[in-house]
Scaffold this motif. Structure first.
Motif, mmCIF file in Angstrom:
data_model
loop_
_atom_site.group_PDB
_atom_site.id
_atom_site.type_symbol
_atom_site.label_atom_id
_atom_site.label_comp_id
_atom_site.label_asym_id
_atom_site.label_seq_id
_atom_site.Cartn_x
_atom_site.Cartn_y
_atom_site.Cartn_z
ATOM 1 N N GLY A 51 0.776 -1.229 0.000
ATOM 2 C CA GLY A 51 0.000 0.000 0.000
ATOM 3 C C GLY A 51 0.805 1.275 0.000
ATOM 4 O O GLY A 51 0.249 2.370 0.159
ATOM 5 N N HIS A 52 2.126 1.183 -0.185
ATOM 6 C CA HIS A 52 2.950 2.391 -0.234
ATOM 7 C C HIS A 52 2.720 3.131 -1.551
ATOM 8 O O HIS A 52 2.341 2.537 -2.562
ATOM 9 N N THR A 53 2.974 4.435 -1.528
ATOM 10 C CA THR A 53 2.796 5.262 -2.719
ATOM 11 C C THR A 53 4.142 5.478 -3.384
ATOM 12 O O THR A 53 5.013 6.170 -2.841
ATOM 13 N N VAL A 54 4.305 4.884 -4.571
ATOM 14 C CA VAL A 54 5.578 4.946 -5.284
ATOM 15 C C VAL A 54 5.301 5.154 -6.761
ATOM 16 O O VAL A 54 4.403 4.529 -7.334
ATOM 17 N N SER A 55 6.046 6.046 -7.380
ATOM 18 C CA SER A 55 5.980 6.213 -8.829
ATOM 19 C C SER A 55 7.408 6.330 -9.357
ATOM 20 O O SER A 55 8.369 6.253 -8.594
ATOM 21 N N HIS A 56 7.552 6.520 -10.659
ATOM 22 C CA HIS A 56 8.905 6.526 -11.221
ATOM 23 C C HIS A 56 8.990 7.478 -12.401
ATOM 24 O O HIS A 56 7.972 7.839 -13.013
ATOM 25 N N VAL A 57 10.199 7.891 -12.697
ATOM 26 C CA VAL A 57 10.523 8.538 -13.963
ATOM 27 C C VAL A 57 11.760 7.841 -14.509
ATOM 28 O O VAL A 57 12.590 7.329 -13.751
ATOM 29 N N SER A 58 11.879 7.819 -15.810
ATOM 30 C CA SER A 58 13.001 7.160 -16.460
ATOM 31 C C SER A 58 14.117 8.160 -16.715
ATOM 32 O O SER A 58 13.858 9.302 -17.132
ATOM 33 N N ALA A 59 15.348 7.751 -16.462
ATOM 34 C CA ALA A 59 16.504 8.602 -16.769
ATOM 35 C C ALA A 59 17.761 7.758 -16.843
ATOM 36 O O ALA A 59 17.954 6.820 -16.065
ATOM 37 N N ASP A 60 18.606 8.118 -17.771
ATOM 38 C CA ASP A 60 19.971 7.604 -17.837
ATOM 39 C C ASP A 60 20.849 8.682 -17.210
ATOM 40 O O ASP A 60 21.044 9.756 -17.797
ATOM 41 N N LEU A 61 21.375 8.417 -16.021
ATOM 42 C CA LEU A 61 22.127 9.437 -15.295
ATOM 43 C C LEU A 61 23.456 9.776 -15.952
ATOM 44 O O LEU A 61 24.097 10.753 -15.577
ATOM 45 N N GLY A 62 23.853 8.992 -16.938
ATOM 46 C CA GLY A 62 25.061 9.301 -17.686
ATOM 47 C C GLY A 62 24.836 10.288 -18.807
ATOM 48 O O GLY A 62 25.788 10.673 -19.495
ATOM 49 N N SER A 63 23.584 10.731 -18.976
ATOM 50 C CA SER A 63 23.230 11.687 -20.025
ATOM 51 C C SER A 63 22.544 12.891 -19.401
ATOM 52 O O SER A 63 21.476 12.767 -18.794
ATOM 53 N N LEU A 64 23.130 14.077 -19.539
ATOM 54 C CA LEU A 64 22.529 15.275 -18.958
ATOM 55 C C LEU A 64 21.208 15.611 -19.626
ATOM 56 O O LEU A 64 20.289 16.131 -18.982
ATOM 57 N N ARG A 65 21.077 15.307 -20.895
ATOM 58 C CA ARG A 65 19.798 15.528 -21.586
ATOM 59 C C ARG A 65 18.699 14.671 -20.959
ATOM 60 O O ARG A 65 17.573 15.112 -20.749
ATOM 61 N N SER A 66 19.043 13.419 -20.623
ATOM 62 C CA SER A 66 18.078 12.527 -20.006
ATOM 63 C C SER A 66 17.717 12.993 -18.596
ATOM 64 O O SER A 66 16.551 12.943 -18.187
ATOM 65 N N VAL A 67 18.710 13.459 -17.847
ATOM 66 C CA VAL A 67 18.445 13.982 -16.506
ATOM 67 C C VAL A 67 17.533 15.197 -16.589
ATOM 68 O O VAL A 67 16.575 15.333 -15.808
ATOM 69 N N ARG A 68 17.813 16.087 -17.528
ATOM 70 C CA ARG A 68 16.964 17.267 -17.693
ATOM 71 C C ARG A 68 15.527 16.868 -17.997
ATOM 72 O O ARG A 68 14.566 17.435 -17.440
ATOM 73 N N SER A 69 15.351 15.881 -18.861
ATOM 74 C CA SER A 69 14.007 15.423 -19.212
ATOM 75 C C SER A 69 13.274 14.867 -17.992
ATOM 76 O O SER A 69 12.089 15.141 -17.777
ATOM 77 N N ALA A 70 13.994 14.083 -17.181
ATOM 78 C CA ALA A 70 13.383 13.514 -15.986
ATOM 79 C C ALA A 70 12.995 14.608 -14.994
ATOM 80 O O ALA A 70 11.894 14.591 -14.420
ATOM 81 N N ALA A 71 13.886 15.567 -14.780
ATOM 82 C CA ALA A 71 13.593 16.656 -13.851
ATOM 83 C C ALA A 71 12.418 17.492 -14.348
ATOM 84 O O ALA A 71 11.577 17.936 -13.549
ATOM 85 N N ALA A 72 12.343 17.709 -15.664
ATOM 86 C CA ALA A 72 11.226 18.470 -16.223
ATOM 87 C C ALA A 72 9.907 17.739 -15.994
ATOM 88 O O ALA A 72 8.875 18.364 -15.685
ATOM 89 N N GLU A 73 9.926 16.416 -16.129
ATOM 90 C CA GLU A 73 8.701 15.641 -15.884
ATOM 91 C C GLU A 73 8.283 15.745 -14.420
ATOM 92 O O GLU A 73 7.090 15.894 -14.114
ATOM 93 N N ILE A 74 9.256 15.690 -13.515
ATOM 94 C CA ILE A 74 8.937 15.824 -12.088
ATOM 95 C C ILE A 74 8.354 17.202 -11.804
ATOM 96 O O ILE A 74 7.343 17.338 -11.093
ATOM 97 N N ARG A 75 8.968 18.230 -12.366
ATOM 98 C CA ARG A 75 8.456 19.592 -12.181
ATOM 99 C C ARG A 75 7.017 19.707 -12.674
ATOM 100 O O ARG A 75 6.155 20.282 -11.995
ATOM 101 N N ASP A 76 6.756 19.176 -13.859
ATOM 102 C CA ASP A 76 5.407 19.264 -14.428
ATOM 103 C C ASP A 76 4.388 18.564 -13.531
ATOM 104 O O ASP A 76 3.274 19.069 -13.327
ATOM 105 N N ARG A 77 4.761 17.411 -13.000
ATOM 106 C CA ARG A 77 3.834 16.678 -12.140
ATOM 107 C C ARG A 77 3.586 17.431 -10.833
ATOM 108 O O ARG A 77 2.475 17.411 -10.286
ATOM 109 N N LEU A 78 4.614 18.109 -10.330
ATOM 110 C CA LEU A 78 4.437 18.920 -9.128
ATOM 111 C C LEU A 78 3.532 20.109 -9.408
ATOM 112 O O LEU A 78 2.624 20.426 -8.614
#
Length: 308
Positions: A51-78
Motif C-alpha cells: 500500500g505504499h505510494t511509489v511512482s517513477h521517472v526514467s533517466a539515464d544518469l550518464g546523459s545530462l539531456r536525459s536527466v533534464r528530461s526527468a527533472a522536467a517531468e517531475i516539475r510538471d507533475r508537481l
C-alpha cells in the motif's frame, strides 16, 4: 502531511534498503524513484507492495539531456498537483569504472557525470519546487579521505585538479588502468562534499543539504563495471568483512541512509554524516576556493540544460 521524495539509486544495494525503510517508517511519503528505462516501473511496483505510494521517472544518469528530461517531468507533475509537495532529493546512484576514459554523450567523463553532474542538475532544476523544510542528501564515500584507515588501501585517494580537467577523460596517469578509474571515483566523491558545502551556502533557508557516507559496504552493485576477479571478490569474499568493524552491512548502511533522509539523524545543512552520526570529512574537503571553482565549473557544464 503527504510529501514527495525523489530518489536515484533505489534499485539495489543500500538504496533499495533505504527506500524500503523510508516507505515503512513514513507512510505519508510519495517516493518517486529515478531509474533507467523500463526498470523503474518494475521497481516502483515492487516498492509499492503493502500500500505504499511509489511512482517513477526514467533517466539515464550518464546523459545530462536525459536527466533534464526527468527533472522536467517531475516539475510538471508537481505543478499539476499530481505529486504532493517536494521535500526531499536523495542522490544515491553512483558508478565506478575500470578506467578514466569512459566518455558520456555530453563529452564528459562518465564517473564525473553520474556522481557529480547528474546530482547537481537535479538539484538546480528542482530547486524552486522544494517546499521547506526540505532535505537534499547526496551519497558520498570515505574514499575521499585517501588514507588506509578509511578504505584499507583498496581505492586510491583523490587527486584534485582543475574541474575542467576532472570533467574530461584522461585526467589521471595511466587513464586506461583500474587505478585511474578508482581515482576518478574517489575524486568525484570529494567533489560531492565540496558541492554539499556550496549548497549549504547558496540554497534558500529551509532547504538543507547533507553528504552521507555509508562506509565500506561489500556486496553492492558499485563494482558491476569491474573485471571478473574483482566482481567475484566483492560478491563472495568481501561480504565476510561485514562481521568485522572494518565494514558496514548493506542493511545497516541502508538504514542509516533512511535515518538521514527522514531527519532521524539530526544534521545541520552542510554536514557530513558518517553512517549514524555527524562527523568531520577530510581536511582536504574544507577548501572554499576549490568549492567555488567547482561550483562555477558545474554551472557552466550544465548551463544549457538548466536554461532549456
Amino acid at each position: 502531511m503527504q510529501h514527495t521524495i525523489v530518489m536515484t539509486g533505489a534499485s539495489r544495494g543500500i538504496g533499495r534498503v533505504a527506500a524500503e525503510h523510508i516507505l515503512r517508517r513514513s507512510p505519508d511519503v510519495h517516493l518517486l524513484v529515478v531509474a533507467r528505462g523500463s526498470s523503474g516501473a518494475q521497481l516502483a511496483a515492487e516498492l509499492a507492495t503493502g500500500g505504499h505510494t511509489v511512482s517513477h521517472v526514467s533517466a539515464d544518469l550518464g546523459s545530462l539531456r536525459s536527466v533534464r528530461s526527468a527533472a522536467a517531468e517531475i516539475r510538471d507533475r508537481l505543478v499539476r498537483g499530481e505529486l504532493p509537495p517536494l521535500r526531499g532529493f536523495v542522490g544515491n546512484a553512483g558508478v565506478q569504472y575500470t578506467n578514466a576514459l569512459t566518455e558520456g554523450p555530453d563529452g564528459f567523463e562518465s564517473t564525473f557525470t553520474v556522481n557529480v553532474l547528474a546530482n547537481h542538475l537535479f538539484v538546480r532544476l528542482l530547486q524552486d519546487r522544494f517546499a521547506a523544510p526540505a532535505r537534499i542528501v547526496i551519497t558520498a564515500s570515505d574514499t575521499h579521505f585517501g588514507d588506509f584507515r578509511h578504505n584499507m588501501g583498496m581505492v586510491p585517494g583523490p587527486a584534485w585538479k582543475s574541474p575542467d580537467v576532472l570533467a574530461r577523460t584522461g585526467a589521471f596517469p595511466k587513464p586506461d588502468s583500474t587505478v585511474a578509474g578508482r581515482t576518478a571515483y574517489s575524486t568525484s566523491k570529494l567533489a560531492t562534499v565540496y558541492l554539499v558545502h556550496e549548497y549549504a551556502r547558496r540554497l534558500p533557508a529551509g532547504i538543507d543539504a547533507v553528504a552521507y557516507n555509508p562506509g565500506f559496504v561489500p556486496g553492492t552493485g558499485l563494482a558491476r563495471n569491474a573485471d571478473p576477479v574483482s566482481r567475484f571478490a566483492v560478491r563472495r569474499i568481501m561480504p565476510v568483512m561485514t562481521f568485522t568493524p572494518l565494514a558496514t552491512s548493506r542493511n545497516a548502511a541502508g538504514r542509516y541512509l533512511a535515518d538521514v533522509v527522514l531527519g532521524t539523524t539530526e544534521a545541520p545543512t552542510g554536514s557530513y554524516v558518517d553512517r549514524g552520526r555527524v562527523a568531520r570529512s577530510s581536511e582536504e574537503s574544507y577548501d572554499p576556493t576549490r568549492e567555488g571553482e567547482l561550483w562555477d565549473a558545474v554551472e557552466r557544464f550544465t548551463a544549457a540544460h538548466v536554461r532549456n
